[in-house]
Scaffold this motif. Sequence first.
Motif, PDB file in Angstrom:
ATOM      1  N   CYS A 141       0.815  -1.212   0.000  1.00 41.45           N
ATOM      2  CA  CYS A 141       0.000   0.000   0.000  1.00 41.45           C
ATOM      3  C   CYS A 141       0.852   1.267   0.000  1.00 41.45           C
ATOM      4  O   CYS A 141       0.317   2.372   0.039  1.00 41.45           O
ATOM      5  N   GLY A 142       2.163   1.110  -0.018  1.00 45.43           N
ATOM      6  CA  GLY A 142       3.046   2.265  -0.024  1.00 45.43           C
ATOM      7  C   GLY A 142       3.476   2.724   1.346  1.00 45.43           C
ATOM      8  O   GLY A 142       4.258   3.660   1.472  1.00 45.43           O
ATOM      9  N   ALA A 143       2.961   2.091   2.398  1.00 46.27           N
ATOM     10  CA  ALA A 143       3.404   2.431   3.755  1.00 46.27           C
ATOM     11  C   ALA A 143       4.843   1.962   3.929  1.00 46.27           C
ATOM     12  O   ALA A 143       5.228   0.906   3.434  1.00 46.27           O
ATOM     13  N   SER A 144       5.617   2.753   4.617  1.00 51.11           N
ATOM     14  CA  SER A 144       7.012   2.411   4.855  1.00 51.11           C
ATOM     15  C   SER A 144       7.169   1.758   6.220  1.00 51.11           C
ATOM     16  O   SER A 144       6.684   2.268   7.224  1.00 51.11           O
ATOM     17  N   CYS A 145       7.842   0.624   6.240  1.00 54.70           N
ATOM     18  CA  CYS A 145       8.098  -0.079   7.498  1.00 54.70           C
ATOM     19  C   CYS A 145       9.251   0.570   8.268  1.00 54.70           C
ATOM     20  O   CYS A 145       9.384   0.357   9.473  1.00 54.70           O
ATOM     21  N   ASP A 146      10.069   1.329   7.580  1.00 51.44           N
ATOM     22  CA  ASP A 146      11.212   1.979   8.230  1.00 51.44           C
ATOM     23  C   ASP A 146      10.724   2.947   9.300  1.00 51.44           C
ATOM     24  O   ASP A 146       9.888   3.801   9.045  1.00 51.44           O
ATOM     25  N   GLY A 147      11.211   2.760  10.504  1.00 48.82           N
ATOM     26  CA  GLY A 147      10.857   3.639  11.603  1.00 48.82           C
ATOM     27  C   GLY A 147       9.547   3.291  12.289  1.00 48.82           C
ATOM     28  O   GLY A 147       9.167   3.929  13.261  1.00 48.82           O
ATOM     29  N   CYS A 148       8.847   2.281  11.811  1.00 52.11           N
ATOM     30  CA  CYS A 148       7.586   1.888  12.440  1.00 52.11           C
ATOM     31  C   CYS A 148       7.869   1.170  13.751  1.00 52.11           C
ATOM     32  O   CYS A 148       8.713   0.276  13.810  1.00 52.11           O
ATOM     33  N   THR A 149       7.144   1.547  14.789  1.00 54.03           N
ATOM     34  CA  THR A 149       7.368   0.949  16.112  1.00 54.03           C
ATOM     35  C   THR A 149       6.925  -0.511  16.169  1.00 54.03           C
ATOM     36  O   THR A 149       7.324  -1.237  17.072  1.00 54.03           O
ATOM     37  N   TYR A 150       6.123  -0.961  15.225  1.00 57.70           N
ATOM     38  CA  TYR A 150       5.638  -2.347  15.220  1.00 57.70           C
ATOM     39  C   TYR A 150       6.473  -3.265  14.327  1.00 57.70           C
ATOM     40  O   TYR A 150       6.243  -4.463  14.297  1.00 57.70           O
ATOM     41  N   ARG A 151       7.409  -2.693  13.611  1.00 56.50           N
ATOM     42  CA  ARG A 151       8.176  -3.445  12.613  1.00 56.50           C
ATOM     43  C   ARG A 151       8.819  -4.705  13.173  1.00 56.50           C
ATOM     44  O   ARG A 151       8.703  -5.777  12.588  1.00 56.50           O
ATOM     45  N   ASP A 152       9.507  -4.591  14.277  1.00 52.61           N
ATOM     46  CA  ASP A 152      10.234  -5.742  14.819  1.00 52.61           C
ATOM     47  C   ASP A 152       9.433  -6.554  15.829  1.00 52.61           C
ATOM     48  O   ASP A 152       9.785  -7.686  16.131  1.00 52.61           O
ATOM     49  N   SER A 153       8.357  -5.979  16.342  1.00 51.44           N
ATOM     50  CA  SER A 153       7.597  -6.700  17.356  1.00 51.44           C
ATOM     51  C   SER A 153       6.403  -7.447  16.765  1.00 51.44           C
ATOM     52  O   SER A 153       6.319  -8.664  16.846  1.00 51.44           O
ATOM     53  N   GLU A 154       5.487  -6.726  16.156  1.00 51.67           N
ATOM     54  CA  GLU A 154       4.259  -7.353  15.689  1.00 51.67           C
ATOM     55  C   GLU A 154       4.196  -7.558  14.176  1.00 51.67           C
ATOM     56  O   GLU A 154       3.369  -8.324  13.704  1.00 51.67           O
ATOM     57  N   CYS A 155       5.035  -6.891  13.450  1.00 53.35           N
ATOM     58  CA  CYS A 155       5.036  -7.031  11.988  1.00 53.35           C
ATOM     59  C   CYS A 155       6.400  -7.492  11.499  1.00 53.35           C
ATOM     60  O   CYS A 155       6.888  -7.030  10.469  1.00 53.35           O
ATOM     61  N   ASN A 156       7.005  -8.369  12.231  1.00 51.85           N
ATOM     62  CA  ASN A 156       8.344  -8.828  11.892  1.00 51.85           C
ATOM     63  C   ASN A 156       8.409  -9.313  10.442  1.00 51.85           C
ATOM     64  O   ASN A 156       7.818 -10.303  10.088  1.00 51.85           O
ATOM     65  N   GLY A 157       9.088  -8.559   9.615  1.00 58.91           N
ATOM     66  CA  GLY A 157       9.246  -8.904   8.218  1.00 58.91           C
ATOM     67  C   GLY A 157       8.317  -8.162   7.279  1.00 58.91           C
ATOM     68  O   GLY A 157       8.440  -8.260   6.073  1.00 58.91           O
ATOM     69  N   GLY A 158       7.360  -7.439   7.831  1.00 65.58           N
ATOM     70  CA  GLY A 158       6.441  -6.664   7.002  1.00 65.58           C
ATOM     71  C   GLY A 158       5.307  -7.487   6.426  1.00 65.58           C
ATOM     72  O   GLY A 158       5.208  -8.695   6.629  1.00 65.58           O
ATOM     73  N   CYS A 159       4.423  -6.818   5.709  1.00 65.87           N
ATOM     74  CA  CYS A 159       3.215  -7.483   5.203  1.00 65.87           C
ATOM     75  C   CYS A 159       3.530  -8.577   4.194  1.00 65.87           C
ATOM     76  O   CYS A 159       2.826  -9.579   4.138  1.00 65.87           O
TER      77      CYS A 159
END
Length: 95
Positions: A5-23
């Motif tokens: 969707c164009g959202a950037s995972c960089d800097g997201c607080t959920y990246r490593d905890s709840e979205c490990n690896g991204g969508c």
Amino acid sequence: MLCVCGASCDGCTYRDSECNGGCEALQGRVFWTKHINAVVCPVYQCVVENGYKNCGSCAKLPCKTWFTLKDPELSDAAHQKSIDDRVAKLKSTQV
């Protein structure tokens, strides 16, 4: 890392905890879908069903789904800016 969707995972607080690896890695089964009573992100599901790499390939960008998936913590103006920013990112990545 850029989501479908164009959202950037960089800097997201959920990246490593709840979205490990991204969508992509989670095949759209991201943590926040539980808040909309879904298993898979509707945007991710649409991209996969239509055989796109991301929403940037779709003529309907941004579609109704984008507008209905509003983070309740965002104002209407902030939500619109998020959509505008993501559309610009996706269009800039299309070849």
